[in-house]
Design an enzyme around this catalytic site. Sequence first.
Site, mmCIF file in Angstrom:
data_model
loop_
_atom_site.group_PDB
_atom_site.id
_atom_site.type_symbol
_atom_site.label_atom_id
_atom_site.label_comp_id
_atom_site.label_asym_id
_atom_site.label_seq_id
_atom_site.Cartn_x
_atom_site.Cartn_y
_atom_site.Cartn_z
ATOM 1 N N CYS A 1 -4.096 4.173 10.066
ATOM 2 C CA CYS A 1 -4.832 5.415 10.291
ATOM 3 C C CYS A 1 -6.178 5.132 10.942
ATOM 4 O O CYS A 1 -6.915 6.045 11.283
ATOM 5 C CB CYS A 1 -5.030 6.168 8.972
ATOM 6 S SG CYS A 1 -6.000 5.247 7.750
ATOM 7 N N ASP B 1 0.739 -0.283 5.297
ATOM 8 C CA ASP B 1 0.046 0.994 5.531
ATOM 9 C C ASP B 1 -1.248 0.981 4.725
ATOM 10 O O ASP B 1 -1.400 1.704 3.738
ATOM 11 C CB ASP B 1 0.949 2.161 5.123
ATOM 12 C CG ASP B 1 0.354 3.518 5.524
ATOM 13 O OD1 ASP B 1 -0.648 3.525 6.266
ATOM 14 O OD2 ASP B 1 0.875 4.547 5.066
ATOM 15 N N GLU C 1 1.197 -0.736 -5.010
ATOM 16 C CA GLU C 1 0.107 0.233 -4.852
ATOM 17 C C GLU C 1 -0.887 0.046 -5.990
ATOM 18 O O GLU C 1 -0.493 -0.107 -7.152
ATOM 19 C CB GLU C 1 0.666 1.664 -4.861
ATOM 20 C CG GLU C 1 -0.363 2.772 -4.981
ATOM 21 C CD GLU C 1 -1.382 2.768 -3.859
ATOM 22 O OE1 GLU C 1 -2.586 2.883 -4.161
ATOM 23 O OE2 GLU C 1 -0.973 2.656 -2.686
ATOM 24 N N TYR D 1 0.866 -1.182 0.000
ATOM 25 C CA TYR D 1 0.000 0.000 0.000
ATOM 26 C C TYR D 1 0.909 1.239 0.000
ATOM 27 O O TYR D 1 0.775 2.134 0.834
ATOM 28 C CB TYR D 1 -0.943 0.008 1.201
ATOM 29 C CG TYR D 1 -1.692 -1.299 1.386
ATOM 30 C CD1 TYR D 1 -2.863 -1.562 0.684
ATOM 31 C CD2 TYR D 1 -1.216 -2.277 2.252
ATOM 32 C CE1 TYR D 1 -3.549 -2.765 0.855
ATOM 33 C CE2 TYR D 1 -1.890 -3.483 2.426
ATOM 34 C CZ TYR D 1 -3.059 -3.716 1.731
ATOM 35 O OH TYR D 1 -3.730 -4.906 1.892
#
Length: 451
Positions: A407, A380, A335, A314
């Site tokens: 996050c 991530d 990605e 990612y």
Amino acid sequence: MKKRDILEIKVENMEFGGTGTTIVDGIKLSYKGGIAGQKVKMLVKKVRKTKAEGKILSVLEPAEIETAPTCPHYGICGGCSMLSVPYDEQISIKKNQLIELFNEAGHTEVADIEVLKSPSPYEYKNKMEFTFGDKEKGGELMLGMHAKNSPMSIEYVHSCMIVDEDYRKILVATTEFFRNANLPHYRVLAHEGYLRHLVLRKGKNTGDIQLNVVTTTQLEFDMNTYANMLTKLTLNGEIKGILHTFNDSLSDAVIPEKINLLYGVTDFEDILLDKRFNISPFSFFQTNTHGAEVLYSAVKDMIGDKKDIIFDLYSGTGTIGITVSDKANKIVGIEIIEEAVEAAKENIKKNNITNCEFIAGDVATEVSKISENPELILLDPPRAGIHPKAMGDIISFNSKEILYISCNPKALMNDLKVLKGAGYSIQEVIGVDMFPNSPHVETIVALYKID
């Protein structure tokens, strides 16, 4: 307590993610927002046997901990929920919430978590998306943020404390310009109007500024007059590009259908830990530049000794992989967004890095094609966490170490259970406050494979 009751209650507890709770008649009442100690007026929305949901209508009395200075928009604008709480107290609250979150999810081995501060709780945002609208229907044109409990109302945030003076000057100048031009704002429900959004981005370490005014195609207007006005402003930074994006989508999100360059160039630069990054109008970049430097420095420290191969999954535009490139002989990034991968490749060239490779594709598909075995995997993922298929392939690499950057710690909790079930143990957890004055916090978890 029953549905549609209006109550006056005290906020008893704050859970991670911005949820307040109060026990009423033996039932746990949960609601968005609230600071422990506040007295609030509450609308009861749902009631079940053991839990209920409510909505804060107004704050009747502040909490004792609310002693920090605030802007005139606080409590009206939905941008900040903890601005009134001193920053050290915010960090303490987030620390306790994270520990509670880990323990309630069964990760009781996590007894303590250090939460690293953002270098500043104010003027830290490097990107803001403002909306054109009005405060009252048919009222004067406003440019700002959606108001709490009134999504059709726009609060003119001319004194916002989480953006710097350049943002405030541009916001005020833009509002005055379009008021004088007498142009209608877009009305979401009617699908009519012209002015939609203003997206401002700034390189906090370079001073580069990018402006993007978003409109429909329902009117014709010479936006060059707007660009000419902006170039005459006295700013601390330098305007590198002014764009005009057309968006006729019914969605209220900024969707680029066509972009006109009014001034300068389309991209700008910022610096993270001495590495330069090119930022295009719609590419992702951490919204707190100096906070990101704290985050990536923590990641480098947690990597420890130099590795042979690191997988950066990612990987986005390559910011993490490039900033930690000196920690490995080779870094392989994956990605799904092709534009981000192209940007990552350009960022490699910009920084004269030769040990990074970035691949465009879905992590769940691409990791199964790689024959190399990494010593460490950087994860991530998006807010939803890791896709189960990707998780299976990640585990199959049998990497000695995994660094999971999240996050959304709530999604992280489930992924940690899967990783622990595959033989990994949690060695260290660090929080990084990338979002001061909000309920959010970034989390890094170091996992080691148990022999």
